[in-house]
Design a protein around this motif. Structure first.
Motif, PDB file in Angstrom:
ATOM      1  N   ALA A 277       0.835  -1.202   0.000  1.00 26.50           N
ATOM      2  CA  ALA A 277       0.000   0.000   0.000  1.00 26.50           C
ATOM      3  C   ALA A 277       0.867   1.247   0.000  1.00 26.50           C
ATOM      4  O   ALA A 277       0.575   2.222  -0.690  1.00 26.50           O
ATOM      5  CB  ALA A 277      -0.911  -0.003   1.220  1.00 26.50           C
ATOM      6  N   ARG A 278       1.945   1.177   0.775  1.00 22.52           N
ATOM      7  CA  ARG A 278       2.829   2.346   0.809  1.00 22.52           C
ATOM      8  C   ARG A 278       3.479   2.563  -0.548  1.00 22.52           C
ATOM      9  O   ARG A 278       3.689   3.687  -0.980  1.00 22.52           O
ATOM     10  CB  ARG A 278       3.895   2.150   1.880  1.00 22.52           C
ATOM     11  N   LYS A 281       0.959   4.273  -3.407  1.00 20.43           N
ATOM     12  CA  LYS A 281      -0.038   5.296  -3.066  1.00 20.43           C
ATOM     13  C   LYS A 281      -0.088   6.352  -4.174  1.00 20.43           C
ATOM     14  O   LYS A 281       0.923   6.757  -4.707  1.00 20.43           O
ATOM     15  CB  LYS A 281       0.255   5.900  -1.694  1.00 20.43           C
ATOM     16  N   HIS A 282      -1.265   6.731  -4.481  1.00 20.66           N
ATOM     17  CA  HIS A 282      -1.596   7.672  -5.552  1.00 20.66           C
ATOM     18  C   HIS A 282      -1.200   7.221  -6.929  1.00 20.66           C
ATOM     19  O   HIS A 282      -0.164   6.624  -7.142  1.00 20.66           O
ATOM     20  CB  HIS A 282      -1.018   9.067  -5.273  1.00 20.66           C
TER      21      HIS A 282
ATOM     22  N   SER B 157      -3.173   3.634   1.495  1.00 25.50           N
ATOM     23  CA  SER B 157      -2.400   4.741   2.064  1.00 25.50           C
ATOM     24  C   SER B 157      -3.353   5.694   2.774  1.00 25.50           C
ATOM     25  O   SER B 157      -4.573   5.597   2.646  1.00 25.50           O
ATOM     26  CB  SER B 157      -1.669   5.471   0.952  1.00 25.50           C
ATOM     27  N   GLY B 158      -2.785   6.640   3.499  1.00 25.91           N
ATOM     28  CA  GLY B 158      -3.606   7.576   4.269  1.00 25.91           C
ATOM     29  C   GLY B 158      -4.599   8.338   3.408  1.00 25.91           C
ATOM     30  O   GLY B 158      -5.776   8.472   3.755  1.00 25.91           O
ATOM     31  N   GLN B 160      -5.802   7.493   0.504  1.00 26.13           N
ATOM     32  CA  GLN B 160      -6.834   6.592  -0.027  1.00 26.13           C
ATOM     33  C   GLN B 160      -7.879   6.282   1.034  1.00 26.13           C
ATOM     34  O   GLN B 160      -9.074   6.260   0.761  1.00 26.13           O
ATOM     35  CB  GLN B 160      -6.179   5.290  -0.510  1.00 26.13           C
TER      36      GLN B 160
END
Lengths: 282, 383, 336
Positions: A277-278, A281-282, B157-158, B160
């Motif tokens: 996930a890290r 991200k984006h 992530s934060g 998201q």
């Protein structure tokens, strides 16, 4: 630096030796042929004769079966009552009688078991005189007594689990339109399930292991396994008890090993996924 | 977005977005909330209009979150009433209110996927499955989470997670969306980008937002109107410009941005100007607008650091000027902050944009300088 | 009188604290969550009464009421009947009731040396065992807290593992080790020592208690030591303290809360311990838990047994209250 790590190693070595040598000695001597427990009969050992003796001992088998039944019912009842109590104490805020309830759930943790046993027996005697129930003492009274003292442990486990996750999860569910019962079954219950499972196991073990309270509230003809073991052990060392101990250690050891491996796999998976996930991200 | 200067609140204030003051939507009437002896919310009355972003701004413990939780229905007012869209909310439980909330911690259900989280609210409405799937997919498309639908919260992530929380609250098409510190858990860069996403989303969907925040920049950027709270009370309500340029009290002036405060007495009180005498300045402060206060009353003149000029030459005129020595200079990149000690001993904070790059011209440590300001700059406060 | 004699109970005796004591460990680390969402719902939702009521009624009926009965019974007179005691309120005639409050049971506890000596003996055994537990447990807790995280979990699991096996069987294991012809004496014999008499002595009881209660000492100590900021020790070394000095001046004082918690967790249940002394201990000096069960099963003197329970609780109230106050202070400190 060197001397300190040596000291630590020695502390651990002797500490664990102290903890495990007695258990290991029981395991080793359960395969000993000699009736004299401390004499190793090198000619005919190892042998499984104590295991055979154990498995053909109807008294022990009967007591074990009773203990299993009591423990299973106890664990289930304690989990239901303890979960309710834990939920109420962790989430229901102040209400009339909260102090009393919280006192009654924590007191059994520090209450000497003799006193719990004595008071429950007096209650059963009193109730039988008053309303004719419970008739005599046995499975029912043992189970009630076990539920009462082991639900306190379940309550504490459930409460501490509830304290680790934010109650905004439950608020969020309610905010999204779920009614309280639905919130419990869809959100709270799945989240505290690990605590409930370990509470079940804990209650099972407590009941399975209990000697004191059972002695007070058991009637003639309802003898649990610890009661049989205790009466045998008081007469001196008996090798089939070594065999029994070995079987129990094996079962527990196996269970702990499996759950540890499972938990480790689980942890690794979570860590890996968090890493993924890290990364993206984006 | 780049031209918005985060460190200088005044530049962060865009042209005020229009507020349609005819369409009253939420009415809070004399609401008080006590926890034992502690008064969390003290006799608050407030009107929120349809389609606006209303920010409740205040420090921790000022009662803003309690007010929000009363709107959501998690707390009931000790006294007073709350109307949403004309309906009294007194007997409406949280799960029956046409209101949804985005929690500060996001409160995503860890045992459900993104899709499951977003669908949860719709499932409670017992909608047909096909409609749920449709609306969830549409909402995930809006917040750009379509590809992550099958993930679980810990795999996000934060930023998201924040969008999932938003989607989950918005998919129910609430009349009112409550946001508790919506950007608090994000890092600074992400926060700025998300602020504008949030505004765009709100304009697109037309849902009324009530945002709770302790961050004044966030309130300035997001809000159509701000309600500043202190110790359970609403101290001022207004657009970001109003709050910044015309604070009504020392507390608000001090809380929003930084300010130089001069305590003094009114010596001339005319309808079109006032003159204030202060022991902290050798001259009087001349303000070119009238105020309503008792003559010779104790007042405070508040002057924003960016509204003070700093120069080596003595400025003209008898009023609104002072001499001092530069005690400290902080270079902040886009601007510099000067701490000037006046001859009377008072420390004054002055900010200057670093529009020129010639270092030699800059005023530096221990220089004697003159400060001056326009007659329209000071705000006169009586409390 | 027959009371003061040493008696063999017909029924096997009693452990005053019993098996699973893990729950206390859990309660150590427990913190109350903020009770919030229900604040509102409780007032409106009908189900809450059921949810509160079920566990409440159960505990009230099976925990509070029995306790009241014990309390009441401790003031009754013994009778040769079933149940063997006189009712507290007796119907003398149609119009008159006699209230039989009998302080005799309590007076008896003070006059008969059997009770006072067994109280004092129980406290002594518990105190000495607690000290031994600390001496064995502290180095282990320290070593575990300074291990690598992976090893730490392994060590902790190994500490807790015996807890899931039967308490009774673990105590029994020591019989084979401590007997005069047991394993320890055999091993000592190889190097020309012994044999020593170890069974049925105070020493055997200490060993049994330390063995059974060690995790209760180690876990709170560990959770304290593990939280220590190791840079404090670096700072101490930087300021010129030797490792021993920095342990004595820094680590030890900081671990004081853990020492107190662990010691009380061992001391409180050890006072009422029963299985261990009756399997390993002396027969000429009884601990208080044994006296209680003898009174109940052998003498069938239920009122005196009840009075012993109440007196035993009073004896434990001080450390229990101490423990809880200490815990609360710790929790309050942790919140800051």
């Amino acid at each position: 630096m060197k001397s300190r790590s040596l000291f630590r190693r020695l502390a651990l070595f002797f500490g664990f030796a102290f903890l495990y040598v007695p258990i290991l000695s029981m395991i080793v001597y359960s395969f000993n042929n000699s009736r004299l427990v401390t004499v190793w009969d090198a000619d005919d050992s190892p042998t499984l004769k104590w295991y055979r003796a154990l498995l053909s001992n109807d008294q022990i088998l009967g007591a074990a079966w009773l203990s299993i039944k009591v423990a299973a019912v106890t664990a289930t009842g304690a989990v239901i009552l303890g979960t309710l109590a834990g939920l109420v104490l962790a989430r229901f805020g102040p209400f009339k009688g909260r102090t009393l309830l919280s006192g009654m759930t924590t007191a059994p943790l520090v209450m000497p078991e003799v006193i719990t046993g004595l008071s429950l027996l007096l209650l059963f005697v009193f109730l039988e005189q008053l309303i004719g129930w419970p008739q005599g003492r046995g499975f029912v009274t043992i189970t009630i007594a076990h539920i009462t003292f082991s639900m306190a442990y379940v309550t504490v486990v459930v409460q501490s689990r509830l304290a680790t996750f934010d109650d905004s999860l439950e608020e969020a569910a309610m905010d999204l339109g779920a009614r309280p019962a639905k919130v419990f079954f869809r959100i709270t219950l799945p989240l505290i399930l690990p605590a409930i499972l370990s509470g079940w196991l804990l209650a099972f073990t407590l009941s399975w292991d209990d000697l004191v309270i059972s002695q007070f509230v058991a009637g003639p003809g309802s003898t649990t396994l610890p009661m049989v073991v205790f009466s045998k052990v008081r007469l001196g060392v008996s090798p089939d008890i070594n065999a029994l101990a070995t079987i129990m250690v094996m079962i527990v050891g196996f269970g702990v090993l499996v759950s540890a491996l499972y938990m480790r796999r689980q942890e690794r998976r979570v860590a890996l996924e968090a890493q993924m996930a890290r990364a993206d991200k984006h | 977005m780049g031209e918005r200067q985060a460190s200088n609140a005044v530049e962060g204030v865009g042209p005020p977005r229009p507020v349609d003051r005819t369409n009253e939507y939420v009415r809070i009437e004399h609401v008080t909330k006590r926890f034992g002896d502690f008064v969390a919310v003290d006799n608050v009355s407030l009107t929120i209009f349809k389609g606006e972003i209303f920010c409740l701004l205040g420090g921790s413990g000022c009662g803003k979150t309690t007010l929000l939780r009363m709107l959501a229905g998690f707390e009931s007012p000790t006294s007073g009433r709350i109307f949403i869209d004309g309906q009294d909310m007194a007997d409406t439980l949280p799960y029956e209110r046409p209101v949804n909330m985005m929690f500060q911690s996001y409160a995503l259900f860890p045992h459900m996927t993104v899709e499951g989280n977003v669908a949860f609210g719709l499932e409670q409405e017992k909608l047909p499955r096909s409609e749920i799937a449709e609306r969830v997919a549409a909402m995930l498309d809006i917040v750009k989470l379509k590809d992550l639908a099958k993930r679980r919260p810990h795999q996000l992530s934060g930023g998201q997670r924040q969008r999932v929380a938003l989607a989950r609250a918005l998919v129910k098409k609430p009349k009112l969306l409550l946001l508790d510190e919506p950007l608090g858990a994000l890092d600074k860069k992400l926060r700025e980008a998300t602020q504008f996403e949030l505004i765009n989303l709100q304009e697109k969907l037309g849902v009324t937002f009530v945002v709770v925040t302790h961050d004044q920049e966030e309130a300035m950027t997001l809000a159509s109107r701000i309600g500043v709270m202190d110790r359970g009370e609403i101290v001022q309500v207004g657009t970001p410009t109003e709050i910044y340029e015309y604070p009504n009290s020392k507390f608000v002036a001090d809380f929003i941005g930084s300010v130089n405060m001069f305590e003094g007495r009114m010596v001339e009180d005319e309808p079109d100007y006032v003159r204030i005498e202060t022991p902290e300045l050798p001259c009087t402060i001349f303000v070119n607008h009238g105020i309503s206060a008792a003559p010779r009353a104790a007042v405070w003149a508040a002057i924003r650091p960016e509204k003070i000029d700093i120069a080596r030459e003595e400025p003209p005129g008898p009023d609104n000027r002072a001499r001092g020595v530069v005690r400290d200079v902080a270079y902040m990149g886009d601007m510099s902050v000067y701490l000037v000690q006046l001859d009377g001993g008072k420390m004054v904070r002055v900010t200057l944009p670093n529009s020129v790059r010639q270092l030699s011209e800059r005023i530096s440590w221990d220089e004697t300088v003159w400060l001056s300001w326009d007659a329209s700059s000071p705000v006169v406060l009586t409390q | 009188m027959a009371r003061s004699q040493v008696r063999q109970p017909q029924k096997p005796p009693i452990d005053a604290w019993g098996a699973g004591r893990l729950g206390l460990i859990f309660s150590l680390f427990y913190r109350y969550g903020p009770p919030r969402w229900s604040q509102y719902v409780r007032q409106h939702w009908s189900g809450q009464r059921l949810v509160i009521g079920v566990p409440f009624l159960w505990l009230f009926l099976f925990f509070a009421v029995p306790f009241i009965i014990v309390f009441k019974l401790s003031f009754s007179e013994v009778r040769l009947a079933m149940p063997p005691y006189a009712p507290l309120i007796e119907k003398v005639s149609e119009a008159a009731y006699a209230i039989n409050v009998n302080m005799g049971n309590y007076a008896y506890l003070f006059t008969d040396p059997l009770y006072t000596s067994s109280y004092l003996y129980s406290v002594k055994v518990a105190a000495v065992s607690t000290l031994f537990c600390l001496l064995v447990g502290y180095p282990m807790a320290y070593a575990i807290a300074r291990s690598t995280p992976t090893l730490r979990n392994v060590w902790l699991m190994l500490i807790i593992l015996p807890f899931w096996t039967s308490f009774l069987l673990r105590v029994y294991a020591w019989v084979g080790l401590l007997k005069t012809d047991g394993l320890i004496n055999q091993a000592l014999g190889l190097v020309g020592l012994g044999p020593y008499t170890m069974m049925y002595t105070d020493f055997a009881v200490y060993i049994g208690i330390v063995y059974s209660y060690l995790p209760f000492m180690i876990l709170p100590l560990y959770s304290n030591l593990e939280k220590h900021d190791l840079t404090l020790l670096e700072a101490a070394a930087d300021l010129g303290a030797s490792p021993i000095k920095s342990f004595l001046r820094i680590t030890l004082p900081l671990s004081f809360p853990g020492i107190v918690a662990g010691s009380l967790l061992v001391f409180i249940p050890a006072v009422g311990e029963y299985v261990i002394p009756s399997l390993l201990g002396r027969s000429d000096q009884l601990m208080i838990g044994r006296v209680l069960s003898d009174e109940f099963f052998a003498n069938r003197d239920w009122p005196v047994a009840s009075a012993v329970s109440i007196a035993m609780l009073l004896l434990l109230v001080v450390p229990i209250v101490l423990f809880q106050r200490f815990q609360n202070r710790e929790l309050a400190g942790a919140r800051k």
